[in-house]
Design a protein around this motif. Structure first.
Motif, short mmCIF file in Angstrom:
data_model
loop_
_atom_site.label_atom_id
_atom_site.label_comp_id
_atom_site.label_asym_id
_atom_site.label_seq_id
_atom_site.Cartn_x
_atom_site.Cartn_y
_atom_site.Cartn_z
N ILE A 11 5.44 -0.66 -3.33
CA ILE A 11 4.38 0.36 -3.31
C ILE A 11 5.00 1.75 -3.20
CG2 ILE A 11 2.52 1.35 -1.89
CD1 ILE A 11 1.57 -1.50 -1.31
N LEU A 35 5.87 3.27 -6.51
CA LEU A 35 4.87 3.37 -7.59
C LEU A 35 4.60 4.82 -7.96
CD1 LEU A 35 2.25 0.81 -6.21
CD2 LEU A 35 3.68 0.50 -8.25
N GLU A 45 1.81 6.16 -8.64
CA GLU A 45 0.58 6.65 -8.00
C GLU A 45 0.76 6.90 -6.50
OE1 GLU A 45 0.82 3.83 -9.74
OE2 GLU A 45 -0.85 3.56 -11.12
N TYR A 46 1.73 6.23 -5.89
CA TYR A 46 1.87 6.34 -4.43
C TYR A 46 2.79 7.51 -4.07
CZ TYR A 46 1.84 4.93 0.44
OH TYR A 46 1.67 4.92 1.81
N ALA A 56 -6.25 6.27 -6.40
CA ALA A 56 -5.20 5.73 -7.28
C ALA A 56 -3.98 5.29 -6.46
CB ALA A 56 -4.80 6.76 -8.32
N ALA A 57 -3.69 6.03 -5.37
CA ALA A 57 -2.52 5.69 -4.55
C ALA A 57 -2.68 4.32 -3.89
CB ALA A 57 -2.29 6.76 -3.50
N TYR A 58 -3.94 3.90 -3.73
CA TYR A 58 -4.21 2.60 -3.08
C TYR A 58 -4.78 1.57 -4.05
CZ TYR A 58 -3.08 5.10 1.10
OH TYR A 58 -2.40 5.83 2.05
N ASP A 59 -4.69 1.87 -5.34
CA ASP A 59 -5.17 0.92 -6.35
C ASP A 59 -4.39 1.19 -7.64
OD1 ASP A 59 -6.52 -1.01 -7.67
OD2 ASP A 59 -8.46 0.01 -7.71
N ASP A 60 -3.11 0.85 -7.62
CA ASP A 60 -2.22 1.21 -8.71
C ASP A 60 -2.46 0.35 -9.95
OD1 ASP A 60 0.14 -1.08 -8.74
OD2 ASP A 60 -0.86 -0.86 -6.83
N GLN A 77 -0.39 -1.24 -11.83
CA GLN A 77 0.35 -2.52 -11.94
C GLN A 77 -0.20 -3.60 -11.01
OE1 GLN A 77 4.73 -1.92 -11.59
NE2 GLN A 77 4.20 0.24 -11.85
N THR A 128 -0.49 -2.98 -5.13
CA THR A 128 -1.27 -2.80 -3.90
C THR A 128 -2.30 -3.92 -3.74
OG1 THR A 128 -0.96 -0.43 -4.16
CG2 THR A 128 -2.58 -1.14 -2.55
#
Ligand code: SAH
Ligand code: TRP
Length: 334
Positions: A58, A61, A63-64, A213-217, A219, A222
């Motif tokens: 994560i 990623l 987004e993260y 988005a940071a918690y629902d990437d 790929q 998450t």
């Protein structure tokens, strides 16, 4: 053997406070959380070996952003932090793989003050491997690892040996409910003396689309991390959840200013937690809350720290103000 041989083995000490209390806490949390009208589980159970590995993915990623933003702040401020704190020991809560911590260890070593590192984490394998790695990377460094739960065991840390810097990175403080957060911060304050400092990492309030988005990437890493808690229950408590029966949900709650992570049942089903002799029923669409991740403003951080008797020394953010590191100390040292 030459006298200068580094005493790598002798400089590691590990205390474990989990012994048999660990499984009991998962059992208690599951019994308590899965029988409520709105089901929930506390997040510390995410981090078994597989969960820790997924969390590592994560942090990389696209987004993260929190890990990159926090690292950037550390890189820019590490020297100043070393100077302000003159810390001889670095105590880290939720240390994980201590990836970003090396930036601080480097600057404290350069300043010539560093003697000891005290990583504290619930995940035994992480504390052990981190101690092995760091004593190799930093010859002469003492590592005193503590395997424990920082909601229960902060009073069992080793005595301070000199000016102490307690760090709590990654925005993990945001994973506690406000009341628990208050208790954890008060416990942290009780670890500090007049010469000591506390460095806290907090994610900041921003555009909900960026947060979600940071918690629902894209790929789905998450989502796998979230569902991993079901595998932990299957293995430890004898349930037979099919992780594919649950959909990963991450949404920003603007009222509380936190991200809420849930698992939503795709169909009605019942599982038995054999170790607890407990049958758990899910309606189709029913949700299990697995985590909150609170987002902060400068004022919120200041107020939370003040509530624990701490005063702000430095507020440090990245250029885009995505994330903040706050250095604080006792407001009224005894
Ligand atoms: N500090 C690292 C890791 C953050 S992930 C970073 O910033 O990237 C959160 C870490 O806290 C995990 O290693 C997890 O095992 C640990 N953790 C979570 N809840 C905990 C608790 N109640 N007590 C001790 N450690 C905990
Ligand atoms: N402390 C991290 C955070 O709140 C933990 C985390 C990141 C997390 N992504 C996650 C926890 C996904 C559960 C699911 O940002």
């Amino acid at each position: 053997m030459p006298a200068s041989t580094p005493r790598t083995k002798a400089s590691i000490r590990i205390d474990s406070h989990l012994a048999d209390g660990d499984e009991r806490s998962l059992a208690d949390d599951a019994r308590d959380g899965l029988t409520r009208p709105f089901k929930e589980l506390p997040p510390k159970h995410f981090y078994d070996a597989r969960g820790a590995e997924l969390f590592d993915r994560i942090t990389e990623l696209p987004e993260y952003y929190p890990t990159r933003a926090e690292r950037a702040i550390l890189e820019r401020s590490a020297r100043e932090l070393a100077k302000l704190t003159s810390a001889s020991e670095l105590v880290e809560l939720g240390s994980g793989t201590a990836a970003k911590t090396r930036v601080l260890l480097d600057s404290l070593r350069e300043a010539g003050t560093l003697v000891r590192y005290v990583p504290v984490d619930v995940t035994e394998t992480m504390v052990r491997s981190c101690a092995e790695e760091l004593t190799k990377e930093y010859p002469g460094l003492e590592v005193h690892g503590v395997i424990g739960d920082f909601e229960r065991h902060l009073d069992r840390l080793p005595e301070a040996t000199g000016p102490r810097l307690v760090v709590f990175l990654g925005g993990t403080i945001g994973n506690f409910e406000p009341a628990s957060r208050e208790r954890v911060l008060a416990d942290v304050a009780s670890l500090l003396g007049p010469e000591d400092h506390f460095l806290l990492g907090t994610d900041l309030v921003k555009d909900p689309a960026v947060l979600e988005a940071a918690y629902d990437d894209a790929q789905g890493v998450t989502a796998e991390f979230n569902r991993n808690v079901l595998r932990v229950l299957n293995r430890e408590l004898g349930s037979d959840f099919d992780p594919d029966d649950f959909e990963h949900i991450a949404m920003f709650d603007p009222k509380h200013e936190w991200i809420e992570m849930r698992l939503r049942a795709r169909r009605e089903h019942t599982t038995v937690l054999r170790e607890l002799d407990l049958s758990v029923h899910f309606e189709a669409g029913e949700e299990l809350r697995t985590e909150i991740s609170a987002k902060f403003t400068r004022e919120r951080v200041r107020a939370d720290l003040a509530g624990a008797g701490l005063e702000l020394v430095r507020w440090l953010t990245d250029p885009d103000e995505l994330f903040a590191l706050t250095l604080s100390r006792l407001a009224n040292p005894a």
